[in-house]
Design an enzyme around this catalytic site. Structure first.
Site, PDB file in Angstrom:
ATOM      1  N   GLY A  28      88.460 -41.746 -46.325  1.00  0.00           N
ATOM      2  CA  GLY A  28      89.329 -42.525 -47.377  1.00  0.00           C
ATOM      3  C   GLY A  28      90.439 -41.536 -47.696  1.00  0.00           C
ATOM      4  O   GLY A  28      90.828 -40.628 -47.070  1.00  0.00           O
ATOM      5  N   GLU A  32      99.631 -42.109 -43.758  1.00  0.00           N
ATOM      6  CA  GLU A  32     100.021 -42.401 -42.531  1.00  0.00           C
ATOM      7  C   GLU A  32      99.380 -42.147 -41.382  1.00  0.00           C
ATOM      8  O   GLU A  32      99.299 -42.633 -40.537  1.00  0.00           O
ATOM      9  CB  GLU A  32     101.586 -41.976 -42.757  1.00  0.00           C
ATOM     10  CG  GLU A  32     102.498 -42.860 -43.560  1.00  0.00           C
ATOM     11  CD  GLU A  32     102.563 -44.420 -43.150  1.00  0.00           C
ATOM     12  OE1 GLU A  32     102.343 -44.821 -42.181  1.00  0.00           O
ATOM     13  OE2 GLU A  32     102.629 -45.073 -44.084  1.00  0.00           O
ATOM     14  N   GLY A  33      98.826 -40.864 -41.625  1.00  0.00           N
ATOM     15  CA  GLY A  33      97.932 -40.463 -40.376  1.00  0.00           C
ATOM     16  C   GLY A  33      96.864 -41.289 -39.963  1.00  0.00           C
ATOM     17  O   GLY A  33      96.721 -41.646 -38.995  1.00  0.00           O
ATOM     18  N   HIS A  34      95.996 -41.660 -41.029  1.00  0.00           N
ATOM     19  CA  HIS A  34      95.131 -42.620 -40.883  1.00  0.00           C
ATOM     20  C   HIS A  34      95.616 -43.961 -40.447  1.00  0.00           C
ATOM     21  O   HIS A  34      94.891 -44.852 -39.639  1.00  0.00           O
ATOM     22  CB  HIS A  34      94.348 -42.993 -42.040  1.00  0.00           C
ATOM     23  CG  HIS A  34      93.589 -41.712 -42.863  1.00  0.00           C
ATOM     24  ND1 HIS A  34      93.877 -41.069 -43.713  1.00  0.00           N
ATOM     25  CD2 HIS A  34      92.584 -41.067 -42.395  1.00  0.00           C
ATOM     26  CE1 HIS A  34      93.187 -40.197 -44.064  1.00  0.00           C
ATOM     27  NE2 HIS A  34      92.357 -40.062 -43.281  1.00  0.00           N
ATOM     28  N   LYS A 153      94.699 -34.307 -34.982  1.00  0.00           N
ATOM     29  CA  LYS A 153      94.669 -33.280 -36.191  1.00  0.00           C
ATOM     30  C   LYS A 153      93.511 -32.371 -36.343  1.00  0.00           C
ATOM     31  O   LYS A 153      93.260 -31.270 -36.689  1.00  0.00           O
ATOM     32  CB  LYS A 153      94.797 -34.087 -37.445  1.00  0.00           C
ATOM     33  CG  LYS A 153      94.601 -33.416 -38.791  1.00  0.00           C
ATOM     34  CD  LYS A 153      95.750 -32.550 -39.330  1.00  0.00           C
ATOM     35  CE  LYS A 153      95.724 -31.955 -40.635  1.00  0.00           C
ATOM     36  NZ  LYS A 153      94.461 -31.849 -41.199  1.00  0.00           N
ATOM     37  N   ARG A 191      93.739 -33.673 -48.197  1.00  0.00           N
ATOM     38  CA  ARG A 191      93.654 -32.371 -48.926  1.00  0.00           C
ATOM     39  C   ARG A 191      95.036 -31.895 -49.477  1.00  0.00           C
ATOM     40  O   ARG A 191      95.230 -31.150 -50.396  1.00  0.00           O
ATOM     41  CB  ARG A 191      92.884 -31.242 -48.299  1.00  0.00           C
ATOM     42  CG  ARG A 191      91.742 -31.436 -48.022  1.00  0.00           C
ATOM     43  CD  ARG A 191      90.697 -30.432 -47.473  1.00  0.00           C
ATOM     44  NE  ARG A 191      89.185 -30.608 -47.628  1.00  0.00           N
ATOM     45  CZ  ARG A 191      88.421 -31.023 -46.612  1.00  0.00           C
ATOM     46  NH1 ARG A 191      88.951 -31.198 -45.587  1.00  0.00           N
ATOM     47  NH2 ARG A 191      87.246 -31.159 -46.841  1.00  0.00           N
TER      48      ARG A 191
HETATM   49  P1  AMP Z   1      89.450 -37.729 -42.445  1.00  0.00           P
HETATM   50  O1  AMP Z   1      89.572 -38.913 -43.441  1.00  0.00           O
HETATM   51  O2  AMP Z   1      90.300 -36.548 -43.021  1.00  0.00           O
HETATM   52  O3  AMP Z   1      88.227 -37.661 -42.060  1.00  0.00           O
HETATM   53  O4  AMP Z   1      90.351 -38.256 -41.292  1.00  0.00           O
HETATM   54  C1  AMP Z   1      89.756 -39.690 -40.409  1.00  0.00           C
HETATM   55  C2  AMP Z   1      90.886 -39.715 -39.069  1.00  0.00           C
HETATM   56  O5  AMP Z   1      92.021 -39.425 -39.404  1.00  0.00           O
HETATM   57  C3  AMP Z   1      90.221 -38.446 -38.314  1.00  0.00           C
HETATM   58  O6  AMP Z   1      90.125 -38.930 -37.016  1.00  0.00           O
HETATM   59  C4  AMP Z   1      91.439 -37.437 -38.523  1.00  0.00           C
HETATM   60  O7  AMP Z   1      91.648 -36.665 -37.319  1.00  0.00           O
HETATM   61  C5  AMP Z   1      92.513 -38.445 -38.548  1.00  0.00           C
HETATM   62  N1  AMP Z   1      93.532 -37.675 -39.277  1.00  0.00           N
HETATM   63  C6  AMP Z   1      93.920 -37.140 -40.323  1.00  0.00           C
HETATM   64  N2  AMP Z   1      95.038 -36.888 -40.806  1.00  0.00           N
HETATM   65  C7  AMP Z   1      95.853 -37.060 -39.486  1.00  0.00           C
HETATM   66  C8  AMP Z   1      97.032 -36.929 -39.347  1.00  0.00           C
HETATM   67  N3  AMP Z   1      97.916 -36.207 -40.053  1.00  0.00           N
HETATM   68  N4  AMP Z   1      97.486 -37.426 -38.071  1.00  0.00           N
HETATM   69  C9  AMP Z   1      96.607 -38.377 -37.571  1.00  0.00           C
HETATM   70  N5  AMP Z   1      95.404 -38.428 -37.517  1.00  0.00           N
HETATM   71  C10 AMP Z   1      94.777 -37.706 -38.816  1.00  0.00           C
END
Ligand code: AMP
Length: 283
Positions: A28, A32-34, A153, A191
């Site tokens: 959650g 934009e990465g997600h 990432k 973060r």
């Molecule tokens: P998280 O919510 O941090 O567990 O991330 C969920 C998914 O989003 C994981 O596969 C991460 O690698 C991906 N993710 C997080 N940040 C980025 C980013 N800046 N660019 C691409 N994917 C990302």
């Protein structure tokens, strides 16, 4: 649609028998990465499921589980805009059982090989990848996706999940998506919200170090110690470097010299916020 129960997911997905299903696992606080993962999933599959779950068993006792940002209403809105078919946001008790929440001692864990966890993030985050693999395999079993999407990432995470899927014959294809960055170069991360404006400026050192290593590699420097040394010009007393490594991007093995398969990976604390980033030297 937003659901919180495993049974609800099963009831919905059983009507999707003729569709290809994508899963995008997240914790959650979507950015934009997600969303880039979700967009890719939409391109590849008929139905897209996003899980939003801050997974307690992948956090160490002194880590940020309690203060990790939780913005489910906004996450659901963003997912709806992207055309996500199902958002699954279970409680810890739904995933692990009420009694389980009192102790991890009776839970079956998926433990990836020591070779892959005894380096990079796994060295300081002991048990982290056990928690990740356990929750990801549970999500795979609940959603039964054809494809699952992960970000570069978290490069060590993708290597480990691919290995788990291979070793345990899990019938899902893993798609890795590129890192999305701010215009400044800072890799997007949930973060980053913990950082002050000054902290964000200091955090730019991570991507600058990685870009510079790649530039030096492109100029012909392949000695790994020499490449790593170029980082020191960017580090100040505001940076608490945890690791900077150059490894084989597919196997995370050490290399004698950097080459087209190398990845440079960094973890560094800024304002006590642990940030990670990486870059492929061959691209
Ligand atoms: P998280 O919510 O941090 O567990 O991330 C969920 C998914 O989003 C994981 O596969 C991460 O690698 C991906 N993710 C997080 N940040 C980025 C980013 N800046 N660019 C691409 N994917 C990302």
């Amino acid at each position: 649609m937003l659901v919180h129960k495993i049974e609800e997911v099963k009831n919905i997905t059983k009507n999707w028998k003729d569709c290809t299903i994508a899963l995008v696992p997240t914790m959650g606080a979507l950015h934009e990465g997600h969303l880039s993962l979700i967009k890719k999933a939409k391109e590849v599959c008929d139905k897209v499921v996003v899980s939003v779950f801050v997974n307690p068993i992948q956090f160490g006792p002194s880590e940020d589980y309690d203060k990790y940002p939780r913005t489910l209403d906004k996450d659901y809105e963003l997912c709806s805009k992207e055309g996500v078919d199902l958002v699954f946001a279970p409680s810890p008790a739904e995933m692990y059982g009420e009694e389980q929440m009192l102790s991890n001692n009776t839970l079956t864990f998926v433990c990836p090989p020591f070779f892959y966890v005894n380096k990079l993030c796994g060295k300081t985050r002991v048990g982290h990848f056990d928690g990740v693999c356990t929750v990801v395999l549970k999500l795979f079993n609940i959603v039964q996706p054809d494809y699952a999407f992960f970000g570069q990432k978290d490069a060590q995470q993708v290597v480990i999940i691919k290995k788990m899927v291979h070793d345990l014959n899990v019938p899902v294809k893993i798609v890795q998506c590129p890192i999305i960055r701010e215009a400044s170069g800072l890799a997007l991360s949930s973060r980053n919200k913990y950082l002050s404006n000054d902290g964000k400026k200091n955090a730019l050192a991570l991507s600058q170090i990685l870009n510079n290593i790649r530039a030096c590699y492109k100029k012909g420097i392949t000695d790994i110690a020499a490449l790593k040394e170029t980082a020191y010009g960017y580090l100040t007393e505001k940076h608490d470097l945890e690791y900077l490594e150059i490894l084989d991007k597919n196997t995370l093995e050490e290399q004698k010299k950097a080459d087209e398969n190398s990845i440079a990976l960094i973890a560094c604390r800024v304002e006590n916020v642990r940030l990670i980033d990486n870059i492929y030297l061959g691209e």
